[in-house]
Design a protein around this motif. Structure first.
Motif, PDB file in Angstrom:
ATOM      1  N   ASP A 536       1.011  -1.145  -0.190  1.00  0.00           N
ATOM      2  CA  ASP A 536       0.070   0.024   0.040  1.00  0.00           C
ATOM      3  C   ASP A 536       0.835   1.127   0.235  1.00  0.00           C
ATOM      4  O   ASP A 536       1.524   1.496   1.005  1.00  0.00           O
ATOM      5  N   ASN A 537       0.896   2.067  -0.988  1.00  0.00           N
ATOM      6  CA  ASN A 537       1.803   3.074  -1.299  1.00  0.00           C
ATOM      7  C   ASN A 537       0.867   4.815  -0.767  1.00  0.00           C
ATOM      8  O   ASN A 537       1.286   5.740  -1.160  1.00  0.00           O
ATOM      9  N   SER A 538      -0.123   4.364  -0.065  1.00  0.00           N
ATOM     10  CA  SER A 538      -0.966   5.474   0.060  1.00  0.00           C
ATOM     11  C   SER A 538      -0.292   6.466   0.976  1.00  0.00           C
ATOM     12  O   SER A 538       0.601   5.668   1.990  1.00  0.00           O
ATOM     13  N   SER A 542       1.553   5.421   9.671  1.00  0.00           N
ATOM     14  CA  SER A 542       2.721   4.152   9.620  1.00  0.00           C
ATOM     15  C   SER A 542       1.807   2.817  10.533  1.00  0.00           C
ATOM     16  O   SER A 542       1.904   1.933  10.133  1.00  0.00           O
ATOM     17  N   ILE A 545      -0.622   1.448   8.197  1.00  0.00           N
ATOM     18  CA  ILE A 545       0.081   0.586   7.312  1.00  0.00           C
ATOM     19  C   ILE A 545       0.509  -0.546   7.702  1.00  0.00           C
ATOM     20  O   ILE A 545       0.464  -1.761   7.424  1.00  0.00           O
ATOM     21  N   SER A 548      -2.337  -3.060   8.384  1.00  0.00           N
ATOM     22  CA  SER A 548      -2.888  -3.614   7.070  1.00  0.00           C
ATOM     23  C   SER A 548      -1.928  -4.753   6.424  1.00  0.00           C
ATOM     24  O   SER A 548      -2.292  -5.596   6.043  1.00  0.00           O
TER      25      SER A 548
END
Length: 627
Positions: A536-538, A542, A545, A548
């Protein structure tokens, strides 16, 4: 002057006989005295004037001749032993028959005279007696000649002795079985197979043939052609039918052949092939040669007799082939029907040469008709194969997406059929059937009928397999099933005559299909798993992320386990294809997995929990795929 003097002398002799003879018998006696006294007073010359003048004493001359011939012929007709046992008797008997034939022919123009007609009736009756006896002698000569031939054959004295082995030390026992070696007491009798058909059997001794020819010549001259032919053909027909029976071929009706169990019929076909070859290449030509020698100079009689001799045996052979042709169209019968077709095809030159006369035309035409019917049967068998493929139901799924039995059956069937490619090309090219338009799609116009037929059957097979693949609920397994069967089809094509028959374009096209099934499998099985590893580059925090990625690694572990567990029972029968699939999946999955766990391990939010989250290292993933 000398001729006039002789004529006057004959006239005086006739006048004396006419004047002194008080009746016909006395006048004939006087003429006989003159004939014995001086050669110039021959019976024919003395009787000539009386015959020309239609004098009643002309009939007396005919009556004397008939009486004399009656005495000669009757003594031979009444004999209780064979006339041809003694050369003198047979020669005298034939001379008497010649005289009778000549007498009847000479007096036939005067048959309108009642007295002459009455004498000719007597002569005709005498001729029938002579012909009846000579017919018996004809039959007796043939029987004795055949017995003599068999005896000589067993003792290696006849030219008709058949030895189909090239060794010189072969010996033949009384049963006709050849033994190899000098010490027969310790040898097992072995019947040698026929390997050379360039043989003509002299079925009767040459002396007997000569005697038969002399008899046939008289019977034909006397107008007893059919009777002579009947006697001859009856004797030779029995010999020929017995010879074919000794080859092991049963005398079966068409109905009996069709009711025969297939395994028994297969054995009978093998015997039929041997019998047909021996009959058409050896027995029939030998009978033709014998017939031509016995009836030399009488081609029509020879042709009629030969036809009568061979008709029964020929019909027996053709009826068997016809029964095979009109029998079951079950696909497993193809190869034996091909054997019968090829045998009959190869024997067509023999049918044309041996049965070349007008009487045998019907036999030759029947052979061609049945041969063509066998071709129709072969085409019918392929149609039945098509129907079998169409009707094969999609019942239970093949475990693990493996090879379906119908694929193995059809491809091995076509592969075996192509061993008879030349024959099948002939059969399909001679077909008048119209090829359905969909059979010609994407094919060169120059394609042979057989190549179209083979490609069409494989298309039907693929369509049937696609229907069967829908049984699988897992789309990946459906792709594996089609991939396995498609690969098998291509391999069987490449390993046989099918490759040259249907061409490289077909192989390239179907290899592409197999690759597409492989791609479909990967998409269905592994793309979803690989999707869970997508980073996930959104611009999330942190912590979000990290959370996720924890969920993703857990999901990956679960999905990977499920796929490995599920696909461990799947089958990819081709080792090369199986290895290619493993490599392809590894190349697809491992880079994404390494990148994912590398990122995961670098996240401080995960901390020491990475060992607990990462269940597999890349080497473990590769090992599981290889398993």
């Amino acid at each position: 002057m000398a001729e006039n003097g002789e004529e006057k002398l004959l006239a005086v002799a006739r006048h004396i006989a006419k004047t002194l003879g008080q009746n016909d018998t006395m006048a004939d006696d006087i003429l006989q005295i003159f004939s014995n006294f001086d050669g110039r007073f021959s019976r024919e010359k003395l009787s000539e004037k009386m015959v020309d003048d239609n004098h009643p004493r002309g009939c007396a001359a005919l009556e004397r001749a008939v009486n004399s011939l009656d005495r000669q012929i009757s003594q031979y007709v009444a004999l209780d032993h064979p006339i041809w046992a003694h050369t003198a008797d047979s020669s005298a008997f034939l001379d008497a028959i010649d005289d009778l034939i000549r007498t009847m022919r000479d007096w036939e123009p005067m048959a309108a005279d009642k007295s002459v007609s009455a004498c000719l009736v007597r002569a005709d009756d005498l001729m029938h007696q002579a012909m009846f006896r000579v017919g018996d002698e004809f039959r007796s000569l043939m029987d004795r000649g055949a017995e003599s031939f068999e005896l000589n054959r067993s003792n290696h004295e006849s030219t008709g002795n058949l030895s189909f082995d090239s060794d010189d030390d072969n010996e033949e026992n009384e049963d006709g079985l050849l033994h190899n070696g000098a010490d027969l007491d310790h040898q097992i009798p072995v019947a040698q197979p026929v390997t050379d058909y360039d043989i003509v059997i002299d079925a009767l001794p040459s002396g007997t043939v000569s005697d038969l020819h002399e008899i046939a010549k008289r019977m034909v001259a006397a107008g007893f052609v059919k009777e002579c032919s009947h006697v001859y053909s009856t004797c030779r027909r029995e010999f020929l039918e017995e010879s074919i029976s000794r080859l092991g071929l049963q005398k079966l009706s068409i109905d009996e052949v069709q009711k025969m169990p297939w395994q028994e019929l297969e054995d009978e076909i093998e015997r039929w092939i041997k019998a047909a070859n021996v009959a058409l290449r050896i027995l029939f030509p030998s009978e033709r040669r014998l017939c031509d020698r016995v009836f030399f100079g009488f081609s029509s009689a020879a042709d009629l007799s030969f036809m009568e001799v061979c008709r029964g045996s020929t019909i027996q052979l053709l009826n068997f082939a016809d029964a095979v042709a009109i029998g079951s169209r079950a696909p497993d019968r193809l190869f034996k029907v091909l054997d019968v077709f090829e045998t009959l095809r190869d024997l067509m030159p023999e049918f044309d040469s041996v049965f070349s006369d007008q009487y045998c035309l019907v036999l030759r035409n029947e052979a061609v008709t049945i041969w063509k019917r066998l071709g129709e049967a072969i085409r019918g068998i392929f149609m039945e194969l098509e129907n079998l493929i169409r009707r094969d139901p999609a019942k239970a799924a093949v475990p693990g997406g493996g090879l379906h039995p119908i694929t193995r059956y059809v491809m091995n069937y076509l592969r075996a059929a192509c061993r008879s490619r030349q024959t099948l090309e002939q059969v399909f090219d001679e077909s008048n059937a119209v090829v359905p338009s969909n059979k010609l799609d994407d094919r060169r116009a120059s394609s042979s009928s057989m190549s179209v037929q083979m490609a069409w059957i494989m298309e039907l097979l693929e369509s049937n397999l696609e229907m069967k693949s829908k049984i699988y609920r897992d789309s990946a397994l459906c792709s594996v099933f089609m991939m396995n069967n498609g690969r098998y089809i291509v391999q069987k094509v490449k390993d046989s005559e099918l490759e040259s028959l249907i061409g490289d374009d077909w192989i390239r096209k179907h290899n592409a299909k197999v690759r597409q099934y492989c791609t479909n499998y990967q998409r269905s099985s592994w793309n979803k798993i690989i999707g869970t590893l997508k980073l996930d580059n959104s611009s999330l925090a942190s912590n979000a992320i990290a959370k996720s990625m924890k969920e993703k690694i857990k999901s990956f572990n679960t999905q990977f386990e499920d796929v490995c567990k599920t696909q461990s029972s799947w089958i990819v029968f081709d080792e090369q294809l199986r290895e290619e699939m493993r490599i392809s999946v590894s190349r697809l999955l491992l880079p994404a997995y390494r990148n994912f766990i590398g990122r995961l391990q670098c996240m401080p939010e995960i901390g020491r929990n990475t060992d607990r989250l990462i269940r597999y290292n890349p080497e473990d993933i590769e090992a599981r795929i290889n398993e």
